[in-house]
Design an enzyme around this catalytic site. Structure first.
Site, PDB file in Angstrom:
ATOM      1  N   THR A 286       6.395  -0.822  -3.433  1.00  0.00           N
ATOM      2  CA  THR A 286       6.603  -2.270  -3.451  1.00  0.00           C
ATOM      3  C   THR A 286       5.241  -2.926  -3.560  1.00  0.00           C
ATOM      4  O   THR A 286       4.286  -2.513  -2.901  1.00  0.00           O
ATOM      5  CB  THR A 286       7.345  -2.749  -2.189  1.00  0.00           C
ATOM      6  OG1 THR A 286       8.645  -2.180  -2.189  1.00  0.00           O
ATOM      7  CG2 THR A 286       7.488  -4.271  -2.177  1.00  0.00           C
ATOM      8  N   PHE A 288       3.080  -6.251  -2.968  1.00  0.00           N
ATOM      9  CA  PHE A 288       3.073  -7.469  -2.160  1.00  0.00           C
ATOM     10  C   PHE A 288       1.980  -8.397  -2.671  1.00  0.00           C
ATOM     11  O   PHE A 288       0.956  -7.931  -3.158  1.00  0.00           O
ATOM     12  CB  PHE A 288       2.754  -7.131  -0.698  1.00  0.00           C
ATOM     13  CG  PHE A 288       3.848  -6.335  -0.026  1.00  0.00           C
ATOM     14  CD1 PHE A 288       4.793  -6.962   0.761  1.00  0.00           C
ATOM     15  CD2 PHE A 288       3.928  -4.956  -0.188  1.00  0.00           C
ATOM     16  CE1 PHE A 288       5.806  -6.244   1.372  1.00  0.00           C
ATOM     17  CE2 PHE A 288       4.932  -4.225   0.416  1.00  0.00           C
ATOM     18  CZ  PHE A 288       5.882  -4.867   1.198  1.00  0.00           C
TER      19      PHE A 288
END
Ligand code: PEP
Ligand code: MN
Length: 689
Positions: A286, A288
């Site tokens: 992921t 960010f």
């Protein structure tokens, strides 16, 4: 029977291990010493202005090591793998050192605060800890219910940063965060990539077949769909956050109700991990973004990424044109994402990430080029890149940015802060000029194109006075073939005792009249804080003559994706009008058209003097559409029709006139309001000519 596997005499294993331990310890010493040298190198590079990455040197280094390794019996793949890791560590270290020097930590009292969405052990929390791990001050982390709440903590200065997940390599973009970035004033100052390892978690050791329900965030559920496909009778409970799902199952204390979250979330809640690494893809990451109130300075040597939001026109090929800008400037795109625009069905905004920083000449050049082919541009920030390309031993690719364009501004003149999204320049109105953009700008408003083939007619009352009044005006405007309905709701009156407009109640009436008669609407905004809420409801924002140099207001309308009609100030020169337009353009909004509405002279026969000469002058100087408002220029209705004729003849691309069902009862500007029959006749003539 079988031959011995190893013909060499056996040695004592513990001695061998001791020798290995010794070698490992020395390897660590070497690595630590190597790091020290790398830091010295970065100081030297900083002094001579060389970038952190030197692909040619990295390539040669790897090739030499592979050769040396071969001589020692080590295979090329192994050497490449080990040294890529070491080089990546060097790059990280150098970036950190340079950034620390460029943007010293702004912590107060040795503490800095980071907001995130989720509970204890949420992936955002893990990302924050990893991202800020090298900072020396104390990190205070706090989870919030939503992304918007985390962002608000930063906007309102209670927190220094928020960390927000923006995309996942398996499940794609996190749209809520994209939409949030579009609407906040926060800047992206960093990014972090976290390897996400999902675990199946329960309150007690339980055979997986006995699990009846699983709670987690829909993104995590998507990322583990293969694993979940085997659990046929298990109910899936979508939860707004993985870590909160863990807290939830802990509260239920039912071992057949499991959650999917990080191992850290299981640990923080003292729960049991039933299965690890259950995502479809072993490599599940992921990304960010870290946001702050203000942009942070970037060392020019640090490999950077820039993110922006842009709207392209609805014309065929307009997105391609915008993308060609990046190609032509040698800027590698790493992301292109589209999001619908609220309130404007079938129109899209695009999020673009590309390599480079706002201080690079190529990036500045690209932003300028984009102003020609987009209608709205918002830079979200430039920040150190976290995904450094691994070094390659072969493929001699050396990325080279084109040399700065002659117009590009020296780096020290460039504001890296909030917009202007493009460079300043000496003329003061470069983006508005024909030199910057030779072709006429066209602005789509509903089905109509301002500055296009058909002339624009905007009509309506000076002020919205009642539902009845605006509705009847709307009907007349529509029937006459005018394309836009006007109506003031915030009135800039010379005397504070005069009618000030109906405000937001009036806006409701105008919106309704526009909707009922299928007419786009325009209204004036006076206060910066009204820009966003009004822009969300009208088709065109008007900046009135008295506010032509209200720079705060101009910057604000420059930051929204809505067409703006900018009226010439009572005492403003043509050049000042263009500079005012430049405020809007340079803050990202390219949908500006100008309105000549008369200037103050010694003449008292008319309210103002319509400066007809300004029209061909403006048409020559600027690519922005130019329209004329004869009503406010003359201040008397009898002069409106002849001035409309004159304006059309001299090249105005549109007209705005005031009308009223009963001019003698008008709450403002009655003497200049056209009666309906005169307006209808005038409209007929206007469209025929
Ligand atoms: C108007 O158009 O409503 C208006 C107030 O005009 P100006 O700003 O040109 O005076
Ligand atoms: Mn008026």
């Amino acid at each position: 029977m079988s031959a011995p596997l190893d013909p060499t005499p056996q040695r004592d294993v513990s001695k061998l291990r001791a020798e290995l331990d010794e070698l490992d310890a020395r390897s660590l010493e070497f690595l630590a010493r190597r790091r020290e040298l790398v830091r010295e190198v970065v100081r030297a590079k900083s002094a001579d202005g060389k970038g952190v990455r030197d692909p040619l040197r990295e390539e040669e280094l790897l090739e030499r090591l592979i050769e040396l390794g071969r001589e020692q019996g080590l295979d090329a793949h192994f050497v490449t793998k080990v040294f890529r890791e070491i080089i990546a560590d060097s790059v990280r270290l150098q970036v950190e050192d340079l950034q620390r020097a460029a943007a010293p930590d702004g912590a107060t009292n040795g503490v800095f605060r980071v907001a995130y969405q989720g509970g204890a052990g949420a992936y955002s929390e893990l990302a924050a800890k990893a991202h800020f791990s090298t900072r020396t001050e104390r990190l205070v982390l706090q989870g919030f219910q939503s992304f918007a709440e985390a962002a608000r903590e930063v906007e309102e200065a209670r927190f220094d940063y928020a960390i927000l997940p923006i995309e996942n390599t398996t499940s794609g973009s996190i749209n809520d965060v994209y939409d949030l970035l579009r609407s906040t004033s926060l800047s992206i100052v960093g990014e972090h990539r976290l390897k996400v390892e999902h675990c199946l978690i329960s309150t007690k050791e339980t055979p997986i077949e006995q699990i009846t329900c699983i709670s987690s965030h829909p993104q995590a559920i998507l990322q583990c769909s293969d694993f979940l496909a085997h659990l046929v009778d298990t109910e899936i409970d979508a939860y707004h956050d993985t870590a909160l799902a863990v807290e939830h199952i802990k509260g239920l204390d039912d071992p057949t109700h499991a959650a999917i979250a990080s191992a850290a979330a299981a640990r923080s809640n003292d729960l049991v991990i039933l299965s690890r690494d259950i995502a479809n893809e072993a490599e599940n990451y992921t990304r960010f973004v870290v946001v702050a109130q203000e942009p942070e300075p970037l060392d020019p040597l640090v490999p950077a990424r820039t993110s922006l939001v842009m709207s392209t026109g609805q014309k065929a090929g307009s997105l391609v044109e915008a993308l060609l800008v990046f190609r032509d400037r040698g800027l590698a795109l790493s992301k292109l994402e589209n999001r619908p625009i609220p309130g404007r069905p079938f129109e899209e905004q695009f999020y673009v990430d590309f390599e480079g920083a706002l201080s690079d000449a190529a990036v500045l050049g690209a932003l300028e080029d984009l102003t020609r082919v987009t209608r709205y541009l918002k830079v979200l920030g430039s920040y150190p890149r976290c995904d450094h390309e691994p070094s390659r031993p072969s493929a001699r690719v050396v990325s080279k940015l084109p040399s700065p364009t002659p117009e590009a501004v020296p780096a020290e003149e460039v504001e890296t802060s909030t917009p202007p999204v493009v460079s300043k320049n000496s003329s003061g109105w470069r983006l508005a000029s024909r030199e910057h953009k030779a072709n006429d700008t066209t602005i789509q408003v509903g089905d109509h194109v301002i500055g296009g083939d058909a002339p624009t007619l905007i009509a309506g009352p000076c002020a919205v006075e009642s539902a009845e009044q605006i509705n009847i005006c709307a009907r007349i405007v529509k029937e006459a073939g005018a394309q836009i309905l006007r109506g003031g709701v915030f009135k800039p009156r010379t005397s504070p005792y005069s009618f000030q407009g109906l405000g937001y109640e009036g806006l409701d009436l105008l919106v309704e009249a526009g909707r009922d008669h299928d007419l786009p609407i325009i209204t004036e905004v006076l206060a910066p804080e009204d820009v966003e809420p009004v822009a969300a409801r009208v088709d065109v924002l008007q900046i009135g003559a008295r506010n032509m140099q209200n720079f705060t207001l101009l910057k604000k309308v420059g930051a929204v994706d809505r067409p703006v009609m900018l009226k010439r100030g009572l005492m403003a020169s043509i050049e000042e009008l263009l500079q005012a337009a430049e405020y809007i353009l340079s803050h990202g909004n390219q949908q500006v058209f100008l309105c000549e509405r008369g200037i103050r002279t010694f003449e008292t026969a008319t309210r103002n003097t319509l400066d007809l000469g300004a029209i061909p002058i403006l048409r020559n100087l600027t690519h922005l559409p130019v329209i004329v408002d004869p009503s406010h220029a003359a201040g008397r209705r009898d002069l409106v029709p002849p001035l409309v004729r004159a304006a059309s003849a001299i090249g105005a691309q549109g007209i705005m006139v005031e009308i009223h069902p009963k001019p003698e009862e008008a709450l403002s500007d009655g003497p200049q309001a056209l009666r309906f029959p005169v307006f209808q006749e005038l409209a007929r003539e206007f469209f025929q000519s």
